[in-house]
Design a protein around this motif. Sequence first.
Motif, PDB file in Angstrom:
ATOM      1  N   LYS A 224       0.832  -1.214   0.000  1.00 14.59           N
ATOM      2  CA  LYS A 224       0.000   0.000   0.000  1.00 14.59           C
ATOM      3  C   LYS A 224       0.867   1.265   0.000  1.00 14.59           C
ATOM      4  O   LYS A 224       0.533   2.253  -0.659  1.00 14.59           O
ATOM      5  CB  LYS A 224      -0.935  -0.009   1.208  1.00 14.59           C
ATOM      6  N   GLN A 225       1.976   1.229   0.728  1.00 16.98           N
ATOM      7  CA  GLN A 225       2.878   2.377   0.778  1.00 16.98           C
ATOM      8  C   GLN A 225       3.469   2.650  -0.604  1.00 16.98           C
ATOM      9  O   GLN A 225       3.452   3.788  -1.091  1.00 16.98           O
ATOM     10  CB  GLN A 225       3.996   2.120   1.794  1.00 16.98           C
ATOM     11  N   MET A 226       3.968   1.611  -1.271  1.00 20.99           N
ATOM     12  CA  MET A 226       4.564   1.786  -2.591  1.00 20.99           C
ATOM     13  C   MET A 226       3.498   2.127  -3.633  1.00 20.99           C
ATOM     14  O   MET A 226       3.715   2.951  -4.510  1.00 20.99           O
ATOM     15  CB  MET A 226       5.338   0.528  -3.012  1.00 20.99           C
ATOM     16  N   GLN A 227       2.315   1.522  -3.524  1.00 20.27           N
ATOM     17  CA  GLN A 227       1.216   1.811  -4.454  1.00 20.27           C
ATOM     18  C   GLN A 227       0.799   3.274  -4.354  1.00 20.27           C
ATOM     19  O   GLN A 227       0.508   3.908  -5.371  1.00 20.27           O
ATOM     20  CB  GLN A 227       0.013   0.900  -4.168  1.00 20.27           C
ATOM     21  N   SER A 228       0.808   3.833  -3.135  1.00 24.30           N
ATOM     22  CA  SER A 228       0.428   5.247  -2.976  1.00 24.30           C
ATOM     23  C   SER A 228       1.432   6.165  -3.669  1.00 24.30           C
ATOM     24  O   SER A 228       1.056   7.210  -4.202  1.00 24.30           O
ATOM     25  CB  SER A 228       0.269   5.613  -1.496  1.00 24.30           C
ATOM     26  N   LEU A 229       2.707   5.769  -3.699  1.00 25.44           N
ATOM     27  CA  LEU A 229       3.709   6.569  -4.419  1.00 25.44           C
ATOM     28  C   LEU A 229       3.474   6.490  -5.923  1.00 25.44           C
ATOM     29  O   LEU A 229       3.516   7.507  -6.615  1.00 25.44           O
ATOM     30  CB  LEU A 229       5.121   6.085  -4.078  1.00 25.44           C
ATOM     31  N   GLU A 230       3.223   5.287  -6.411  1.00 28.02           N
ATOM     32  CA  GLU A 230       2.949   5.098  -7.849  1.00 28.02           C
ATOM     33  C   GLU A 230       1.669   5.835  -8.252  1.00 28.02           C
ATOM     34  O   GLU A 230       1.645   6.538  -9.268  1.00 28.02           O
ATOM     35  CB  GLU A 230       2.823   3.605  -8.160  1.00 28.02           C
TER      36      GLU A 230
ATOM     37  N   ASP B  77       1.598  13.888  -9.008  1.00 28.83           N
ATOM     38  CA  ASP B  77       1.654  14.957  -7.995  1.00 28.83           C
ATOM     39  C   ASP B  77       3.089  15.214  -7.553  1.00 28.83           C
ATOM     40  O   ASP B  77       3.485  16.357  -7.333  1.00 28.83           O
ATOM     41  CB  ASP B  77       0.790  14.601  -6.779  1.00 28.83           C
ATOM     42  N   PHE B  78       3.861  14.141  -7.404  1.00 28.16           N
ATOM     43  CA  PHE B  78       5.280  14.312  -7.056  1.00 28.16           C
ATOM     44  C   PHE B  78       5.983  15.075  -8.170  1.00 28.16           C
ATOM     45  O   PHE B  78       6.693  16.044  -7.917  1.00 28.16           O
ATOM     46  CB  PHE B  78       5.954  12.951  -6.838  1.00 28.16           C
ATOM     47  N   THR B  79       5.777  14.653  -9.411  1.00 31.22           N
ATOM     48  CA  THR B  79       6.422  15.288 -10.560  1.00 31.22           C
ATOM     49  C   THR B  79       6.039  16.767 -10.656  1.00 31.22           C
ATOM     50  O   THR B  79       6.894  17.618 -10.906  1.00 31.22           O
ATOM     51  CB  THR B  79       6.041  14.553 -11.861  1.00 31.22           C
ATOM     52  N   ALA B  80       4.772  17.066 -10.435  1.00 25.01           N
ATOM     53  CA  ALA B  80       4.294  18.455 -10.489  1.00 25.01           C
ATOM     54  C   ALA B  80       4.960  19.328  -9.428  1.00 25.01           C
ATOM     55  O   ALA B  80       5.023  20.547  -9.578  1.00 25.01           O
ATOM     56  CB  ALA B  80       2.781  18.492 -10.323  1.00 25.01           C
ATOM     57  N   ASN B  81       5.465  18.700  -8.381  1.00 18.99           N
ATOM     58  CA  ASN B  81       6.137  19.428  -7.301  1.00 18.99           C
ATOM     59  C   ASN B  81       7.648  19.180  -7.301  1.00 18.99           C
ATOM     60  O   ASN B  81       8.307  19.260  -6.253  1.00 18.99           O
ATOM     61  CB  ASN B  81       5.518  19.052  -5.951  1.00 18.99           C
ATOM     62  N   ASN B  82       8.188  18.892  -8.507  1.00 20.05           N
ATOM     63  CA  ASN B  82       9.633  18.779  -8.706  1.00 20.05           C
ATOM     64  C   ASN B  82      10.293  17.763  -7.756  1.00 20.05           C
ATOM     65  O   ASN B  82      11.378  17.992  -7.239  1.00 20.05           O
ATOM     66  CB  ASN B  82      10.295  20.159  -8.550  1.00 20.05           C
TER      67      ASN B  82
ATOM     68  N   ASP C  61       0.650   8.298   5.799  1.00 19.16           N
ATOM     69  CA  ASP C  61      -0.464   9.066   5.239  1.00 19.16           C
ATOM     70  C   ASP C  61       0.040   9.805   3.999  1.00 19.16           C
ATOM     71  O   ASP C  61       0.812  10.759   4.101  1.00 19.16           O
ATOM     72  CB  ASP C  61      -0.971  10.051   6.300  1.00 19.16           C
ATOM     73  N   ILE C  62      -0.386   9.357   2.830  1.00 18.74           N
ATOM     74  CA  ILE C  62       0.108   9.940   1.580  1.00 18.74           C
ATOM     75  C   ILE C  62      -0.263  11.414   1.461  1.00 18.74           C
ATOM     76  O   ILE C  62       0.497  12.208   0.888  1.00 18.74           O
ATOM     77  CB  ILE C  62      -0.356   9.136   0.334  1.00 18.74           C
ATOM     78  N   GLU C  63      -1.389  11.821   2.041  1.00 17.38           N
ATOM     79  CA  GLU C  63      -1.771  13.239   1.984  1.00 17.38           C
ATOM     80  C   GLU C  63      -0.775  14.092   2.775  1.00 17.38           C
ATOM     81  O   GLU C  63      -0.405  15.188   2.344  1.00 17.38           O
ATOM     82  CB  GLU C  63      -3.197  13.440   2.498  1.00 17.38           C
ATOM     83  N   GLU C  64      -0.344  13.591   3.919  1.00 20.66           N
ATOM     84  CA  GLU C  64       0.665  14.302   4.714  1.00 20.66           C
ATOM     85  C   GLU C  64       1.984  14.388   3.938  1.00 20.66           C
ATOM     86  O   GLU C  64       2.625  15.436   3.907  1.00 20.66           O
ATOM     87  CB  GLU C  64       0.891  13.579   6.047  1.00 20.66           C
ATOM     88  N   VAL C  65       2.374  13.285   3.315  1.00 15.81           N
ATOM     89  CA  VAL C  65       3.601  13.255   2.528  1.00 15.81           C
ATOM     90  C   VAL C  65       3.514  14.264   1.382  1.00 15.81           C
ATOM     91  O   VAL C  65       4.432  15.075   1.172  1.00 15.81           O
ATOM     92  CB  VAL C  65       3.882  11.832   2.007  1.00 15.81           C
ATOM     93  N   LEU C  66       2.412  14.252   0.643  1.00 13.01           N
ATOM     94  CA  LEU C  66       2.253  15.172  -0.491  1.00 13.01           C
ATOM     95  C   LEU C  66       2.220  16.629  -0.038  1.00 13.01           C
ATOM     96  O   LEU C  66       2.720  17.505  -0.750  1.00 13.01           O
ATOM     97  CB  LEU C  66       0.992  14.821  -1.286  1.00 13.01           C
TER      98      LEU C  66
END
Length: 153
Positions: free
Chosen positions: A47-53, A58-63, A141-146
Motif C-alpha cells: 500500500k505504501q509503494m502503491q500510494s507513491l505510484e 503529484d510528485f512530478t508536479a512538485n519537482n 499518510d500519503i496526503e501528509e507526505v504530499l
Amino acid sequence: MKFEQGEKIPEFKLKDHTGNEVSLSDFTGKNVLLSFHPLAWTSVCRKQMQSLEDNYADFTANNTVPLGLSIDPVPSKKAWAEKLEFENLKMLSDFWPHGEFAEKLGIFIEKSGTSGRVNILINDQGEILWSKEYELGELPDIEEVLEQVKDNS
C-alpha cells in the motif's frame, strides 16, 4: 533515529528494480523522497509503494522524485514491481552490502534484518527537508507526505 532538517544524508549508489544504478546525483535540481519500507510482498509495504505510484504525477508536479527503498534483493523488487504493474516508481535495493545505506541512516533493524518504515524528503544536495518515522505496521499518510512535498517544492 531523529533526522534534523538541514542535516545531510550519506551518499548512496543503489540498484533499482531493473538493475540500473541510482544515486542522488541523478536528480540534480529535484527533491527526492526516500520512502523506506521493511519488506516487499507484504500488505502495508504494498500500500505504501502503491500510494507513491498512484500519486506519481503529484510528485512530478512538485519537482520531486519518489523512490521506494528496502533491503530486498533486486530480483525480488523486479518481480514485485511487475506484479504491481508499476510504470513510474523506481524501487531501490539496499541488499548488498546488506542494509548498508539503512545502517548509515540509523534505521536498520538488526533483529529482523530490515529497515524501519521511514520517509525522508531531501533536496539535490542531500539535505533533509522533512522526515518521519512510522511504526512498522503503520501506513504513511500519503496526503501528509504530499503536503510536505508541496511545501518544500
